[in-house]
Design a protein around this motif. Sequence first.
Motif, PDB file in Angstrom:
ATOM      1  N   UNK A 128      68.912 -25.953 -41.442  1.00 39.07           N
ATOM      2  CA  UNK A 128      67.952 -26.869 -41.155  1.00 39.07           C
ATOM      3  C   UNK A 128      66.467 -26.360 -41.412  1.00 39.07           C
ATOM      4  N   UNK A 129      65.638 -26.992 -41.757  1.00 43.28           N
ATOM      5  CA  UNK A 129      64.293 -26.557 -41.910  1.00 43.28           C
ATOM      6  C   UNK A 129      63.601 -26.717 -40.789  1.00 43.28           C
ATOM      7  N   UNK A 130      62.800 -25.704 -40.173  1.00 38.42           N
ATOM      8  CA  UNK A 130      62.306 -25.730 -38.854  1.00 38.42           C
ATOM      9  C   UNK A 130      60.730 -26.269 -39.015  1.00 38.42           C
ATOM     10  N   UNK A 131      59.994 -26.446 -38.023  1.00 38.97           N
ATOM     11  CA  UNK A 131      58.469 -27.091 -38.128  1.00 38.97           C
ATOM     12  C   UNK A 131      57.845 -26.190 -38.820  1.00 38.97           C
ATOM     13  N   UNK A 132      57.819 -24.876 -38.896  1.00 42.39           N
ATOM     14  CA  UNK A 132      57.072 -24.175 -39.880  1.00 42.39           C
ATOM     15  C   UNK A 132      57.393 -24.249 -41.405  1.00 42.39           C
ATOM     16  N   UNK A 133      58.628 -24.242 -41.583  1.00 45.17           N
ATOM     17  CA  UNK A 133      59.070 -24.459 -42.902  1.00 45.17           C
ATOM     18  C   UNK A 133      58.409 -25.801 -43.496  1.00 45.17           C
ATOM     19  N   UNK A 134      58.667 -26.843 -42.838  1.00 44.21           N
ATOM     20  CA  UNK A 134      58.171 -28.088 -43.233  1.00 44.21           C
ATOM     21  C   UNK A 134      56.640 -28.288 -43.353  1.00 44.21           C
ATOM     22  N   UNK A 136      59.308 -17.171 -49.962  1.00 46.00           N
ATOM     23  CA  UNK A 136      60.304 -16.966 -51.026  1.00 46.00           C
ATOM     24  C   UNK A 136      61.628 -17.154 -50.612  1.00 46.00           C
ATOM     25  N   UNK A 137      61.988 -17.334 -49.322  1.00 48.05           N
ATOM     26  CA  UNK A 137      63.429 -17.803 -48.912  1.00 48.05           C
ATOM     27  C   UNK A 137      63.429 -19.425 -49.263  1.00 48.05           C
ATOM     28  N   UNK A 138      62.609 -20.299 -49.200  1.00 51.50           N
ATOM     29  CA  UNK A 138      62.395 -21.480 -49.483  1.00 51.50           C
ATOM     30  C   UNK A 138      62.635 -21.598 -51.052  1.00 51.50           C
ATOM     31  N   UNK A 139      62.049 -20.481 -51.762  1.00 50.66           N
ATOM     32  CA  UNK A 139      62.149 -20.687 -53.492  1.00 50.66           C
ATOM     33  C   UNK A 139      63.829 -20.303 -53.738  1.00 50.66           C
ATOM     34  N   UNK A 140      64.198 -19.252 -53.054  1.00 55.68           N
ATOM     35  CA  UNK A 140      65.599 -18.861 -53.270  1.00 55.68           C
ATOM     36  C   UNK A 140      66.613 -19.660 -53.158  1.00 55.68           C
ATOM     37  N   UNK A 141      66.291 -20.498 -52.017  1.00 53.52           N
ATOM     38  CA  UNK A 141      67.324 -21.458 -51.528  1.00 53.52           C
ATOM     39  C   UNK A 141      67.184 -22.885 -52.282  1.00 53.52           C
ATOM     40  N   UNK A 142      66.136 -22.832 -53.187  1.00 54.42           N
ATOM     41  CA  UNK A 142      66.042 -24.066 -54.161  1.00 54.42           C
ATOM     42  C   UNK A 142      65.370 -25.145 -53.586  1.00 54.42           C
ATOM     43  N   UNK A 163      54.152 -36.933 -56.993  1.00 53.48           N
ATOM     44  CA  UNK A 163      55.085 -35.988 -57.218  1.00 53.48           C
ATOM     45  C   UNK A 163      55.526 -35.402 -55.512  1.00 53.48           C
ATOM     46  N   UNK A 164      54.625 -35.710 -54.814  1.00 52.32           N
ATOM     47  CA  UNK A 164      54.776 -35.319 -53.341  1.00 52.32           C
ATOM     48  C   UNK A 164      55.934 -36.092 -52.837  1.00 52.32           C
ATOM     49  N   UNK A 165      56.849 -35.266 -51.951  1.00 52.70           N
ATOM     50  CA  UNK A 165      57.955 -35.719 -51.466  1.00 52.70           C
ATOM     51  C   UNK A 165      57.545 -35.926 -49.930  1.00 52.70           C
ATOM     52  N   UNK A 166      57.838 -36.839 -49.049  1.00 49.79           N
ATOM     53  CA  UNK A 166      57.550 -36.817 -47.749  1.00 49.79           C
ATOM     54  C   UNK A 166      58.639 -35.792 -46.806  1.00 49.79           C
ATOM     55  N   UNK A 167      57.844 -35.155 -46.276  1.00 50.82           N
ATOM     56  CA  UNK A 167      58.541 -34.138 -45.401  1.00 50.82           C
ATOM     57  C   UNK A 167      58.473 -34.432 -43.905  1.00 50.82           C
ATOM     58  N   UNK A 168      59.842 -34.949 -43.663  1.00 50.93           N
ATOM     59  CA  UNK A 168      59.785 -35.505 -42.395  1.00 50.93           C
ATOM     60  C   UNK A 168      60.252 -34.833 -41.253  1.00 50.93           C
ATOM     61  N   UNK A 169      59.814 -34.629 -40.143  1.00 51.34           N
ATOM     62  CA  UNK A 169      60.178 -33.962 -38.868  1.00 51.34           C
ATOM     63  C   UNK A 169      61.437 -34.324 -38.571  1.00 51.34           C
TER      64      UNK A 169
END
Length: 162
Positions: free
Chosen positions: A10-16, A49-55, A156-162
């Motif tokens: 799961x993406x946490x608040x900081x990731x989002x 970098x982790x978000x990049x590695x995970x695609x 191109x922006x995707x909504x990043x929801x909480x």
Amino acid sequence: MRTRRQTQRELDKIDRQILRLLQVEGRMPFTELGERVGLSTTPCTERVRRLEREGIIMGYSARLNPQHLKAGLLVFVEINLAYKSGDIFEEFRRAVLKLPHVLECHLVSGDFDYLVKARISEMASYRKLLGDILLKLPHVRESKSYIVMEEIKESLELPVLD
């Protein structure tokens, strides 16, 4: 292009927050990004970098003004193929991938097989794109076109929801 693995985490608040900010300003320095999300530079860099590695972050690009590149005319083209099979879809797909003016091509459900989005300079270029290129793609039976008169919203922006 290397295969990206899907993440189960799961993406946490900081990731989002990072994803939201990088969608708006992909060139933001890690020091500024870290400050904006409440991290020091090193942990922030490690998260990106982790978000990049995970695609999750697939890449970075510059948004260009089509008017300045002789690509001000936006068109959508519905395409129907004469026959439907996996091999025919694959042959069509390979051919479309080679076309530089085609920005997007989607296999869709409904009354037609593909929806193509292209940018060209003018109507004469559109006639050439349609008649000399798109209608000559493998197994194309017919097309229906839409010329964009006014661009209301493009993002191109995707909504990043909480």
